[in-house]
Motif scaffolding. Structure first.
Motif, PDB file in Angstrom:
ATOM      1  N   GLN A  82       0.816  -1.209   0.000  1.00 36.56           N
ATOM      2  CA  GLN A  82       0.000   0.000   0.000  1.00 36.56           C
ATOM      3  C   GLN A  82       0.854   1.265   0.000  1.00 36.56           C
ATOM      4  OE1 GLN A  82      -2.471  -0.825   3.451  1.00 36.56           O
ATOM      5  NE2 GLN A  82      -4.229  -1.339   2.164  1.00 36.56           N
ATOM      6  N   GLN A 163      -0.201  -2.609 -12.189  1.00 38.69           N
ATOM      7  CA  GLN A 163      -1.573  -3.062 -12.384  1.00 38.69           C
ATOM      8  C   GLN A 163      -1.880  -4.290 -11.531  1.00 38.69           C
ATOM      9  OE1 GLN A 163      -2.541  -4.425 -16.347  1.00 38.69           O
ATOM     10  NE2 GLN A 163      -4.737  -4.106 -16.047  1.00 38.69           N
ATOM     11  N   ASP A 166      -2.117  -3.203  -7.838  1.00 33.62           N
ATOM     12  CA  ASP A 166      -3.377  -2.489  -7.589  1.00 33.62           C
ATOM     13  C   ASP A 166      -4.551  -3.459  -7.497  1.00 33.62           C
ATOM     14  OD1 ASP A 166      -2.128  -0.051  -7.524  1.00 33.62           O
ATOM     15  OD2 ASP A 166      -2.566   0.462  -9.616  1.00 33.62           O
ATOM     16  N   SER A 167      -4.528  -4.501  -8.312  1.00 34.31           N
ATOM     17  CA  SER A 167      -5.600  -5.513  -8.251  1.00 34.31           C
ATOM     18  C   SER A 167      -5.565  -6.255  -6.926  1.00 34.31           C
ATOM     19  CB  SER A 167      -5.451  -6.504  -9.408  1.00 34.31           C
ATOM     20  OG  SER A 167      -5.628  -5.863 -10.652  1.00 34.31           O
ATOM     21  N   LEU A 169      -4.450  -5.081  -4.104  1.00 34.58           N
ATOM     22  CA  LEU A 169      -4.857  -4.154  -3.044  1.00 34.58           C
ATOM     23  C   LEU A 169      -6.358  -3.900  -3.036  1.00 34.58           C
ATOM     24  CD1 LEU A 169      -1.960  -1.530  -3.179  1.00 34.58           C
ATOM     25  CD2 LEU A 169      -2.275  -3.412  -1.573  1.00 34.58           C
ATOM     26  N   GLU A 170      -7.030  -4.224  -4.128  1.00 36.57           N
ATOM     27  CA  GLU A 170      -8.489  -4.102  -4.156  1.00 36.57           C
ATOM     28  C   GLU A 170      -9.166  -5.182  -3.316  1.00 36.57           C
ATOM     29  OE1 GLU A 170      -9.941  -4.030  -8.125  1.00 36.57           O
ATOM     30  OE2 GLU A 170      -8.818  -2.227  -8.691  1.00 36.57           O
ATOM     31  N   LEU A 171      -8.450  -6.237  -2.997  1.00 32.33           N
ATOM     32  CA  LEU A 171      -8.992  -7.322  -2.175  1.00 32.33           C
ATOM     33  C   LEU A 171      -8.859  -6.907  -0.715  1.00 32.33           C
ATOM     34  CD1 LEU A 171      -7.299 -10.288  -4.098  1.00 32.33           C
ATOM     35  CD2 LEU A 171      -9.531  -9.238  -4.517  1.00 32.33           C
ATOM     36  N   ARG A 172      -9.961  -6.525  -0.116  1.00 34.90           N
ATOM     37  CA  ARG A 172      -9.941  -5.887   1.200  1.00 34.90           C
ATOM     38  C   ARG A 172     -10.160  -6.853   2.366  1.00 34.90           C
ATOM     39  NH1 ARG A 172      -7.068  -2.099   1.090  1.00 34.90           N
ATOM     40  NH2 ARG A 172      -7.966  -1.359   3.045  1.00 34.90           N
ATOM     41  N   ARG A 176      -5.881 -12.711   5.212  1.00 32.64           N
ATOM     42  CA  ARG A 176      -5.163 -12.713   3.945  1.00 32.64           C
ATOM     43  C   ARG A 176      -4.194 -13.895   3.861  1.00 32.64           C
ATOM     44  NH1 ARG A 176      -6.055  -7.845   1.480  1.00 32.64           N
ATOM     45  NH2 ARG A 176      -4.325  -8.122   0.024  1.00 32.64           N
ATOM     46  N   VAL A 185      -5.830 -13.225  -8.529  1.00 37.35           N
ATOM     47  CA  VAL A 185      -6.028 -12.062  -9.401  1.00 37.35           C
ATOM     48  C   VAL A 185      -5.720 -12.384 -10.863  1.00 37.35           C
ATOM     49  CG1 VAL A 185      -5.595 -10.372  -7.575  1.00 37.35           C
ATOM     50  CG2 VAL A 185      -3.676 -11.181  -8.973  1.00 37.35           C
TER      51      VAL A 185
END
Length: 311
Positions: A82, A163, A166-167, A169-172, A176, A185
């Motif tokens: 992040q 890219q 970023d994909s 990091l979209e997994l919140r 984990r 991803v």
């Protein structure tokens, strides 16, 4: 000049940090890229943080993030990713078991058009036998029960484009499992093979119990099969009890040969009780994951950092 972010979780690694930086710089000196280090101090109790502060003062390409306590490697990886803003990102372990020289062929493979280049160990020389056995068993099990394939021997060590990161990091999700997330991803990924490298100094902070727990979490996070197994076991137990009841009833009525009740009762109670506890344990593990997700607690708390956007 292109920039490469190097994300490095550290926990009580005062002996390895400077050696790691030297080795990475030495083994990648022919790459025409600017390397930016992101060390994430995961609640170390030794001199890791003071050392990181000193290195950050001496080198403008070294950043550090320090947690308020130990939150685990997954949280450290997330915080490091992040914090990055570079076009290329790699994740590495500070113990040099992820060979820095692989960054060179990784970079060239990425330039061929791949979105990510991972590292895969093809041997476990120097590793404890029981750890090797359970690691191999883990990959066999998870690839049988999960729809997300995980390459055997794959490390977290990989070189990724912006890219891809970023994909990820979209997994919140709070629970984990990076190996699974990296695979989930998608994108075009190729793996480079290498022989196992032992630690250059210090001792690992991972115990066998922690590795086993981490593996179980990985299976639960990426598969519903354990729940299906619990359901199947419950159905088979019910069916067996019905069939045995019919069998013993007919045996008594037709052949006049009653079954001794006490031993049979004890065996059935132990069998069914054990199966019920097993099923409840599996279901309870999933419920615990749901409980943790619904709390929406942060994955980590940053105590201090030399990155202005985070401090």
């Amino acid at each position: 000049m292109e920039e490469l972010a190097i994300v490095v979780p550290v926990y009580n690694e005062q002996e390895m940090i400077e050696l790691f930086v030297r080795e990475v710089n030495k083994k990648t000196e022919n790459l025409e890229i600017k390397k930016i280090f992101y060390f994430v101090n995961d609640g170390s109790s030794d001199q890791t943080l003071p050392l990181l502060k000193k290195l950050a003062r001496q080198n403008d390409n070294i950043n550090y993030i320090s947690f308020s306590r130990n939150f685990g490697k997954e949280a450290a990886l997330l915080a490091g990713l992040q914090a990055t803003k570079e076009s290329l990102i790699t994740v590495m372990d500070v113990d040099l078991q992820d060979p820095p020289e692989l960054l060179v062929p990784m970079y060239h493979k990425l330039k061929e058009g791949y979105d990510a280049v991972g590292a895969r160990r093809i041997s476990r020389k120097g590793e404890a036998l029981i750890v090797s056995l359970f690691s191999n068993l883990f990959y066999k099990i998870i690839n049988k029960v999960s729809t997300t394939p995980i390459v055997e021997g794959a490390r977290d060590f990989r070189l990724m484009t912006r890219q891809v990161v970023d994909s990820i990091l979209e997994l919140r999700e709070s629970n984990r499992f990076s190996k699974g997330l990296f695979s989930w991803v998608g994108y075009e990924v190729i793996y480079l093979e290498y022989e196992n490298h032992e630690r250059s100094a210090g001792q690992t902070s991972w115990s066998f119990r922690q590795l086993l727990s981490y593996s179980i979490d990985g299976i639960i996070n990426f598969s519903e099969t354990p729940l299906n197994i619990a359901t199947f076991v419950g159905f088979i137990s019910f069916l067996a009890s019905v069939l045995l009841s019919i069998f013993y009833l007919l045996k008594t009525l037709i052949f006049g040969d009653p079954v001794q009740g006490f031993p049979t009762l004890i065996v059935l109670i132990l069998l069914l009780g054990g199966l019920q506890l097993l099923s409840l344990g599996i279901i309870g593990k999933y419920i615990a994951k749901i409980f943790l997700e619904t709390k929406r607690r942060p994955n980590y708390i940053i105590k201090e950092s030399n990155i202005k956007e985070l401090d």
